[in-house]
Motif scaffolding. Structure first.
Motif, PDB file in Angstrom:
ATOM      1  N   ALA A   1      48.973  45.023  36.787  1.00 27.70           N
ATOM      2  CA  ALA A   1      49.165  44.205  35.202  1.00 27.70           C
ATOM      3  C   ALA A   1      48.896  42.829  36.339  1.00 27.70           C
ATOM      4  CB  ALA A   1      49.380  44.481  34.277  1.00 27.70           C
ATOM      5  N   ALA A   2      49.927  42.287  36.544  1.00 25.70           N
ATOM      6  CA  ALA A   2      50.399  40.905  37.464  1.00 25.70           C
ATOM      7  C   ALA A   2      48.715  41.549  38.573  1.00 25.70           C
ATOM      8  CB  ALA A   2      51.284  41.123  37.954  1.00 25.70           C
ATOM      9  N   LEU A   3      49.025  42.469  39.542  1.00 26.14           N
ATOM     10  CA  LEU A   3      48.075  42.228  40.642  1.00 26.14           C
ATOM     11  C   LEU A   3      46.226  42.451  39.830  1.00 26.14           C
ATOM     12  CD1 LEU A   3      49.277  45.662  42.792  1.00 26.14           C
ATOM     13  CD2 LEU A   3      49.774  42.809  43.625  1.00 26.14           C
ATOM     14  N   SER A   4      47.000  42.818  38.749  1.00 26.93           N
ATOM     15  CA  SER A   4      44.880  42.962  38.018  1.00 26.93           C
ATOM     16  C   SER A   4      44.484  40.853  38.140  1.00 26.93           C
ATOM     17  CB  SER A   4      44.790  43.934  37.467  1.00 26.93           C
ATOM     18  OG  SER A   4      45.195  43.198  35.918  1.00 26.93           O
ATOM     19  N   LYS A   5      45.170  40.499  37.892  1.00 25.81           N
ATOM     20  CA  LYS A   5      44.872  39.285  37.702  1.00 25.81           C
ATOM     21  C   LYS A   5      44.644  38.400  38.876  1.00 25.81           C
ATOM     22  CE  LYS A   5      46.660  38.635  33.062  1.00 25.81           C
ATOM     23  NZ  LYS A   5      47.291  39.659  33.093  1.00 25.81           N
TER      24      LYS A   5
ATOM     25  N   ARG B   1      39.145  36.900  48.688  1.00 28.09           N
ATOM     26  CA  ARG B   1      38.777  36.381  47.000  1.00 28.09           C
ATOM     27  C   ARG B   1      40.213  35.523  46.215  1.00 28.09           C
ATOM     28  NH1 ARG B   1      35.119  38.809  48.701  1.00 28.09           N
ATOM     29  NH2 ARG B   1      33.582  40.406  47.676  1.00 28.09           N
ATOM     30  N   PHE B   2      39.459  35.239  45.404  1.00 23.62           N
ATOM     31  CA  PHE B   2      40.199  34.775  44.734  1.00 23.62           C
ATOM     32  C   PHE B   2      40.158  34.040  42.837  1.00 23.62           C
ATOM     33  CE2 PHE B   2      38.344  32.896  48.416  1.00 23.62           C
ATOM     34  CZ  PHE B   2      39.380  31.908  48.993  1.00 23.62           C
ATOM     35  N   THR B   3      41.876  34.068  42.824  1.00 21.63           N
ATOM     36  CA  THR B   3      42.383  34.195  41.008  1.00 21.63           C
ATOM     37  C   THR B   3      41.307  33.437  40.561  1.00 21.63           C
ATOM     38  OG1 THR B   3      43.490  31.901  41.703  1.00 21.63           O
ATOM     39  CG2 THR B   3      44.696  34.101  41.815  1.00 21.63           C
TER      40      THR B   3
ATOM     41  N   SER C   1      44.230  31.559  47.082  1.00 19.96           N
ATOM     42  CA  SER C   1      43.750  32.738  46.900  1.00 19.96           C
ATOM     43  C   SER C   1      44.222  34.087  47.090  1.00 19.96           C
ATOM     44  CB  SER C   1      43.837  33.244  48.847  1.00 19.96           C
ATOM     45  OG  SER C   1      44.864  33.238  49.011  1.00 19.96           O
ATOM     46  N   ALA C   2      43.735  35.321  46.995  1.00 20.85           N
ATOM     47  CA  ALA C   2      43.741  37.113  46.420  1.00 20.85           C
ATOM     48  C   ALA C   2      45.355  37.097  46.811  1.00 20.85           C
ATOM     49  CB  ALA C   2      42.593  38.197  45.989  1.00 20.85           C
ATOM     50  N   GLU C   3      45.400  37.317  48.086  1.00 17.20           N
ATOM     51  CA  GLU C   3      46.253  36.593  49.371  1.00 17.20           C
ATOM     52  C   GLU C   3      47.628  36.596  48.955  1.00 17.20           C
ATOM     53  OE1 GLU C   3      46.466  38.234  53.218  1.00 17.20           O
ATOM     54  OE2 GLU C   3      44.503  37.758  53.683  1.00 17.20           O
ATOM     55  N   ASP C   4      47.461  35.354  48.591  1.00 21.34           N
ATOM     56  CA  ASP C   4      48.661  34.522  47.989  1.00 21.34           C
ATOM     57  C   ASP C   4      49.145  34.661  47.123  1.00 21.34           C
ATOM     58  OD1 ASP C   4      48.146  32.979  50.872  1.00 21.34           O
ATOM     59  OD2 ASP C   4      47.451  31.326  50.009  1.00 21.34           O
ATOM     60  N   TYR C   5      48.460  35.238  45.990  1.00 20.77           N
ATOM     61  CA  TYR C   5      48.775  35.251  44.964  1.00 20.77           C
ATOM     62  C   TYR C   5      49.339  37.313  44.553  1.00 20.77           C
ATOM     63  CZ  TYR C   5      48.610  37.514  39.920  1.00 20.77           C
ATOM     64  OH  TYR C   5      48.957  37.752  38.628  1.00 20.77           O
ATOM     65  N   ILE C   6      48.874  37.663  46.055  1.00 19.48           N
ATOM     66  CA  ILE C   6      49.433  39.105  45.671  1.00 19.48           C
ATOM     67  C   ILE C   6      50.956  38.926  46.454  1.00 19.48           C
ATOM     68  CG2 ILE C   6      49.249  41.194  46.979  1.00 19.48           C
ATOM     69  CD1 ILE C   6      46.337  41.377  45.915  1.00 19.48           C
ATOM     70  N   ARG C   7      51.437  38.204  47.763  1.00 21.14           N
ATOM     71  CA  ARG C   7      52.447  37.363  48.007  1.00 21.14           C
ATOM     72  C   ARG C   7      53.212  36.659  47.328  1.00 21.14           C
ATOM     73  NH1 ARG C   7      51.641  38.504  53.616  1.00 21.14           N
ATOM     74  NH2 ARG C   7      49.377  38.009  54.103  1.00 21.14           N
TER      75      ARG C   7
ATOM     76  N   ILE D   1      55.595  41.155  51.005  1.00 22.65           N
ATOM     77  CA  ILE D   1      54.772  41.185  51.982  1.00 22.65           C
ATOM     78  C   ILE D   1      54.938  40.335  53.748  1.00 22.65           C
ATOM     79  CG2 ILE D   1      52.146  41.767  53.140  1.00 22.65           C
ATOM     80  CD1 ILE D   1      51.547  42.990  50.501  1.00 22.65           C
ATOM     81  N   PRO D   2      54.733  41.085  54.192  1.00 23.15           N
ATOM     82  CA  PRO D   2      55.199  40.406  55.689  1.00 23.15           C
ATOM     83  C   PRO D   2      54.024  38.965  56.216  1.00 23.15           C
ATOM     84  CG  PRO D   2      56.153  42.236  56.061  1.00 23.15           C
ATOM     85  CD  PRO D   2      55.429  42.734  54.790  1.00 23.15           C
ATOM     86  N   ASP D   3      54.403  38.448  56.254  1.00 20.74           N
ATOM     87  CA  ASP D   3      52.834  37.004  57.230  1.00 20.74           C
ATOM     88  C   ASP D   3      52.427  37.406  57.946  1.00 20.74           C
ATOM     89  OD1 ASP D   3      54.270  35.619  55.205  1.00 20.74           O
ATOM     90  OD2 ASP D   3      55.944  34.105  56.653  1.00 20.74           O
TER      91      ASP D   3
END
Ligand SMILES: Cc1cc2nc3c(=O)[nH]c(=O)nc-3n(C[C@H](O)[C@H](O)[C@H](O)COP(=O)(O)O)c2cc1C
Length: 174
Positions: free
Chosen positions: A58-62, A120-122, A127-133, A138-140
């Motif tokens: 659910a958190a990832l879907s944001k 992609r962006f929230t 960035s979606a990547e930073d949000y997911i991290r 997830i290793p840099d």
């Protein structure tokens, strides 16, 4: 397996899933499909991060303002990451592995959807990547390309109509 062409005709993105979990053997088969994917110079630069906890999905879907909802209802998300240092064709390598997992899922009668994460962006512009991290470690050195959402289908999609295939996209050099 049915005829492969029939599988391609039937395959469509599935964004709604039932609550039924995916059998562990099916998860294994899907991951095997990704791990057997062809890659440039056999570099195998991908890493697959699995998420099945409901709250985390659910958190990832944001992670972006549009198009990430399949993450909220799926049984399993495979986050396709890749180490660009290991292959100059990292994006192609990751994409092929992702699609093979989708096709394997279809062959097992399961639904899947590619959720684009790279670039992609929230809704807030992160960035979606930073949000997911911020949610998952997830290793840099890894880039996050997409998530493949998986689950038992909870929507009907019509098979492709071969009459509508865009043959004009095929160009014959004479
Ligand atoms: C690179 C790529 C990115 C996509 N991103 C998303 C996405 O973020 N969210 C989504 O719901 N579907 C996404 N899709 C699925 C496409 O919308 C879908 O494949 C396309 O509309 C064709 O429909 P079909 O897969 O049902 O045949 C993506 C597909 C690809 C190949």
């Amino acid at each position: 397996m049915e005829n492969f062409h029939d599988l391609l005709i039937r395959r469509h993105s599935i964004r709604k899933y039932t609550d039924e979990p995916i059998a562990p053997d099916d998860v294994k088969t899907i991951l095997e499909a990704g791990l057997m994917a062809p890659s440039s110079k056999r570099s195998m630069p991908w890493e697959f991060v699995l998420v099945e906890q409901r709250e985390m999905l659910a958190a990832l879907s944001k992670c972006k303002d549009f198009g990430a909802l399949p993450l909220a209802g799926c049984s399993l998300a495979v986050i396709v990451c890749v180490d660009p240092e290991r292959s100059e064709a990292w994006l192609e390598d990751a994409s092929i592995a992702a699609v093979l997992m989708q096709l394997q899922a279809e062959d097992l009668g399961l639904g899947s959807c590619w959720v684009q994460l790279r670039g992609r962006f929230t809704a807030d512009g992160q960035s979606a990547e930073d949000y997911i991290r911020s949610i998952i470690s997830i290793p840099d050195n890894l880039q996050i390309v997409c998530a493949i959402t998986l689950g038992h289908k909870n929507e009907e999609r019509k098979p492709f109509d071969l009459e509508k295939i865009k043959w004009e996209k095929v160009h014959i050099v004479k």
